[in-house]
Design a protein around this motif. Structure first.
Motif: not given
Length: 432
Positions: A63-89
């Motif tokens: 699970t993760y959230i991101t933040f944009n300091s320019t707009t002072n906005n926190t994005a809604s929670q997202n989820t990424y499934l890491l099922s291998e040794q490495s991955g990217s988003l």
């Protein structure tokens, strides 16, 4: 977002139910790309003897959230499934930071690498952007990663100043526990100057919130838990105002027992301060004998075990073994409390060795009580000499304890403490 309908849920759960430990996820940011890598979280990073099984993989819903300091906005929670040794988003390039394990909802730890700086900067600028659980998660992660050398202790010191403004229960207690652990390791090794520096550093961070606490049971449960933890920490670490208040309450309770009842939240702290002098220790012991409250007796025993007088500590441990004045079932509590005492910690371990046969007769092998005794009396050892001593002692016991799971855990804890000292001692001296 992560969708259950598109995933093999039984397979996901299997990776968690059939593997020991938990994963460490390493995060590296390259512009709008987030690179992720998983490996087992290893407490003892003895790379000469360690062979990591690269086949150990978890399917981790990150699970993760991101933040944009320019707009002072926190994005809604997202989820990424890491099922291998490495991955990217991918994230928007204007995102200031990304925070994983939202509200500590997952059983994994995250190392942010260079991205720690962005998260620490946000804590310093406006920590309320993070949920209190996320702040507690960041505190726990950075302290634990520093303990195994994954991140420099400098990052812990850089994060800490934000705590001056912290008022939420979870992150405050998380930080107090870690400072307590570091202080205990340094103190038990005899590095009193460094232990005092850690103590002073922590007290300065929390001085404002400590002095705002009242000595009552008022407030919601979460506020009461915070009060109890803060005042206990403050008095055990010689915060002057805290000690003065606790001593006054103890004296009033002793001299006017029918008029003065102690608030539950601060009772043990008041007992602790009172037990620091020989005369008041005897008064507290008399109260222990007379009270019928099991809860009060437990708090009194912890305080009595914090005496700076070794004669009191030796007597208490023997009384617990005898089982008359102190119930035998309370002996594990006494031994653990004496072990946390600078004066008594070596004596508690010696008591366990000298009375091991009696202890294994009174408490069944593999019992929770014996687990508490072994782990509690060895948990702050941090030298190779003590490691050898513990290993040698239990090996000599053969069927009477050598194969106990708690012994293996105790050995691993001592190794982790040695590792902390090896990796961080010089930096404590330099940074503080």
């Amino acid at each position: 977002k992560f969708s259950k309908s598109t995933q093999n849920v039984p397979q996901l759960m299997k990776t968690w139910s059939t593997k020991k430990g938990f994963p460490l996820v390493t995060v590296r940011r390259n512009g709008a790309q987030i690179e992720l890598h998983q490996e087992p979280f290893i407490v003892n990073m003895d790379l000469k003897n360690l062979t990591l099984d690269t086949r150990i993989l978890w399917q981790i819903p990150l699970t993760y959230i991101t933040f944009n300091s320019t707009t002072n906005n926190t994005a809604s929670q997202n989820t990424y499934l890491l099922s291998e040794q490495s991955g990217s988003l991918s994230i928007a390039s204007e995102v200031s930071w990304i925070k994983f394990n939202v509200k500590m909802s997952g059983y994994y730890m995250v190392d942010y690498g260079d991205h720690w700086h962005a998260l620490i900067e946000q804590l310093q600028h406006n920590h309320s952007v993070f949920h209190p659980s996320d702040r507690a998660d960041l505190i726990n992660s950075i302290f634990r990663l520093a303990s195994i050398g994954k991140v420099p202790l400098t990052l812990v010191v850089n994060l800490s100043p934000y705590l001056i403004h912290e008022t939420s229960t979870l992150p405050v207690i998380e930080a107090l526990d870690h400072f307590d652990h570091i202080y205990g390791l340094l103190e038990k090794r005899g590095f009193m100057d460094l232990a005092s520096r850690v103590q002073d550093f922590a007290l300065k961070l929390f001085d404002n919130i400590i002095t705002k606490q009242n000595w009552t049971d008022d407030g919601f449960l979460v506020d009461r838990k915070l009060r109890s933890a803060l005042l206990s920490f403050a008095c055990r670490h010689q915060h002057l105002i805290c000690v003065q208040n606790a001593k006054q309450m103890f004296d009033d309770w002793i001299h006017f027992p029918y008029n003065e009842s102690l608030p539950t939240d601060v009772m043990e702290t008041v007992f602790y301060v009172g037990a620091q002098t020989d005369n008041d220790w005897m008064k507290l012991w008399s109260k222990y004998i007379l009270t019928s409250s099991a809860a009060e007796k437990r708090k009194m025993l912890n305080a009595l075990s914090a005496s700076p007088d070794i004669k009191h500590l030796l007597w208490l441990m023997q009384a617990g073994l005898d089982g008359d004045l102190v119930k035998m079932q309370d002996l594990p509590q006494v031994l653990v409390a004496v072990s946390e005492n600078l004066v008594g910690h070596l004596h508690a371990w010696n008591f366990v060795k000298e009375n091991w046969e009696s202890l294994t007769k009174k408490f069944q092998l593999g019992s929770f009580s014996l687990h508490t005794i072994v782990s509690g009396t060895t948990s702050q050892f941090s030298t190779k000499a003590h490691l050898f001593e513990v290993q040698t002692f239990f090996e000599s016991q053969k069927e009477n304890g050598s194969q106990l799971r708690v012994v293996k855990e105790a050995v691993e804890t001592i190794k982790a403490n040695i590792q902390w000292m090896d990796k961080n001692l010089q930096y404590v001296e330099y940074l503080l």
